[in-house]
Design a protein around this motif. Structure first.
Motif: not given
Length: 553
Positions: A475-477, A522-523, A465-468, A481-482
């Motif tokens: 897109s702002n992804i 993320k950290r 879903a995130v890749v699409k 984020d991936l």
């Protein structure tokens, strides 16, 4: 002891990898780490055995079945849920958007009530059913407080001896009959099917949905509440007699995913409801990932997951528990062939490796997710490699690791297929990476290749879903984020550990916390690939990383 009396024969195994095929060794080598007493205590709310695939859920249910005097096992595959899914009235309700959650609870409550009654009164025929009902009516027929319960028993008459799926069909037919009566003459010509619902005007849909919702709401749940009160007082009041319903195989494909999660949620609610009958207990085995899926997909307003914690018994195995399990099974399989003397793991497996400082049992356990199935699978692979010899050498152990690693990767794909349908694409991001790595270690070429493969995948997979979204115009992804989505998936299945700062230790999903937040990922400064995947993913490993014992506690 004289090592020459031992020999690893062809096809020697320390057990099958599922409880059903392993009953002989399970009976002789069961490790009781305190869970059996807790789950069999009818005063304890713990009723849902929770764990990952291969953690011993079915084995614990099997041990309950051999310990409890009065029990019955329910298999969801034997209950006609697919009949329910394909029934016209259920499809009619679905098309109108009418919630059937209360109906599913009614089904479970009726089925569980009937099973407990059949167990308590040994009801196996219509005459047995009549004898039970006659006794009940003579005791409570004039008791106005039990009126609704008596009405319910009157309505079901002599049907208590029927099979579970027959009860389900009877209740579904009643739902259809009640719906026809409710919508009345005005809509008597309507076809109660999904096609019939689609042909309605918007105004007709609103009115009929309202009436259909009232039908579900007015189902006999109130009568069944009084039935439970009556049973607690009349049928299950002897503290010396305890009755168990055991439910396994909830993670199999006995219904579509949407129906399955709603039925399991309804079962969980009814497990809580039946706590009012002190001498009975419903025990269900459930995979942790499936429970997460159930709660995620059935979450309604006001839902508080912490209210369910006391009902969960999460299975966890320490290295000591697993070592004891392996030793017991090794002793059992060799005892029948060679000796009555106790055998240690060191009698069969190599001792501490020279210059490495690690024992063979630590080497094996570090390549498991701390569950029996993994450990037994690795031992079986070792025996397959070293057959016709007296011991397993380090060379044989390393050769077995390669076979085991491939099977572990395949098992992860199967285990998590419902949650991450494209997991086999996502995990390729780790191929040829260093055993300990950072986010920057992910090469752009490998990330791009994984993204391209995921872009054609199943959108139920969060990574897909995130890749699409990433490939959508404007897109702002971001790539970061991936990676967060992919690492979240890999952490959850146990493929990687993470360390949020240099002062912290690595955390693993199967030891510490089952999932990692976006903030934690993320950290995170460093990640570590689980050793079970070193060989199958061609992980780049320093020599000292193979054999040096590093605690993951």
């Amino acid at each position: 002891m004289d090592e020459k009396i031992l020999k690893i024969t062809r096809n020697l195994k320390v057990g099958a990898l599922d409880a059903e095929a392993d009953t002989d060794l399970l009976n002789k080598c069961f490790i009781d780490n305190g869970y059996l007493d807790q789950i069999m205590d009818v005063d304890s709310p713990a009723s849902i055995i929770l764990g990952r695939t291969g953690s011993g859920k079915s084995a614990l249910l099997y041990k309950i079945s051999k310990t409890a005097q009065k029990h019955v096992q329910l298999d969801p595959n034997d209950i006609s849920i697919r009949f329910l899914e394909s029934s016209d009235i259920v499809q009619f309700f679905d098309a109108l958007g009418v919630s059937l959650d209360l109906f599913y609870r009614l089904l479970w409550r009726h089925v569980l009530t009937v099973e407990f009654l059949k167990l308590r009164y040994d009801i196996k025929s219509e005459s047995d059913s009549r004898t039970f009902l006659d006794g009940l009516f003579s005791a409570f027929n004039r008791d106005t407080t039990k009126r609704k319960a008596i009405e319910y028993f009157n309505e079901w008459g002599n049907k208590f001896w029927l099979d579970t799926d027959e009860h389900l069909k009877e209740i579904t037919r009643k739902l259809e009959s009640d719906t026809k009566n409710s919508i009345g003459v005005k809509y008597s010509g309507i076809n109660l099917t999904s096609d019939g619902a689609l042909r309605l005007s918007e105004q007709e849909k609103i009115e009929i949905k309202q009436r259909a919702t009232q039908v579900v709401s007015s189902l006999q749940i109130r009568k069944l509440n009084e039935v439970l009160d009556l049973l607690a007082e009349h049928s299950f009041s002897d503290p010396q007699k305890k009755f168990f319903i055991l439910i396994d195989k909830l993670d199999e494909e006995w219904a579509s995913t949407e129906t399955r999660v709603r039925f399991i949620r309804a079962l969980i609610e009814e497990i809580k409801t039946f706590r009012k009958i002190r001498q009975v207990k419903i025990v269900a085995a459930l995979r942790k990932d499936l429970l997460d899926q159930v709660f995620d997909q059935t979450r309604d307003s006001g839902f508080q997951q912490e209210k369910y914690e006391s009902y969960l018994l999460t299975l966890k195995w320490s290295p000591e528990d697993l070592t004891q399990l392996i030793e017991k099974r090794i002793n059992e399989v060799f005892k029948s062939q060679y000796t009555k003397q106790l055998i240690n793991i060191s009698d069969i497996f190599p001792k501490v490796r020279k210059g490495g400082g690690q024992t063979s049992i630590n080497f094996i356990l570090e390549r498991t997710l701390r569950r029996p199935r993994d450990a037994l699978q690795f031992i079986n692979e070792c025996f397959a490699i070293a057959y016709d010899r007296e011991r397993v050498s380090w060379r044989a152990l390393l050769a077995a690791e390669a076979q085991y690693s491939e099977k572990r990767l395949k098992s992860l794909k199967e285990e998590w297929g419902d949650v991450f349908p494209n997991f086999e694409d996502t995990i390729e991001i780790l191929r040829n990476i260093k055993a300990t790595f950072t986010k920057s270690s992910i090469k752009e070429t490998s990330l791009e290749e994984v993204m391209i493969n995921l872009s054609d995948g199943d959108s139920r997979d969060i990574c897909v879903a995130v890749v699409k979204k990433y490939y959508e115009p404007n897109s702002n992804i971001k790539e970061s984020d991936l990676l967060i989505s992919m690492f979240s998936c890999l952490y959850r299945v146990g493929a990687i550990a993470l360390k949020t700062s240099s002062a912290d230790t690595y955390i693993w999903s199967y030891i510490d916390q089952s999932s990692a937040t976006r903030g934690e990922i993320k950290r995170a400064e460093h990640f570590k690939v689980h050793k079970m995947l070193y060989r199958s993913l061609d992980i780049i490993v320093e020599q000292h990383e193979i054999f040096d014992h590093e605690s993951i506690d």
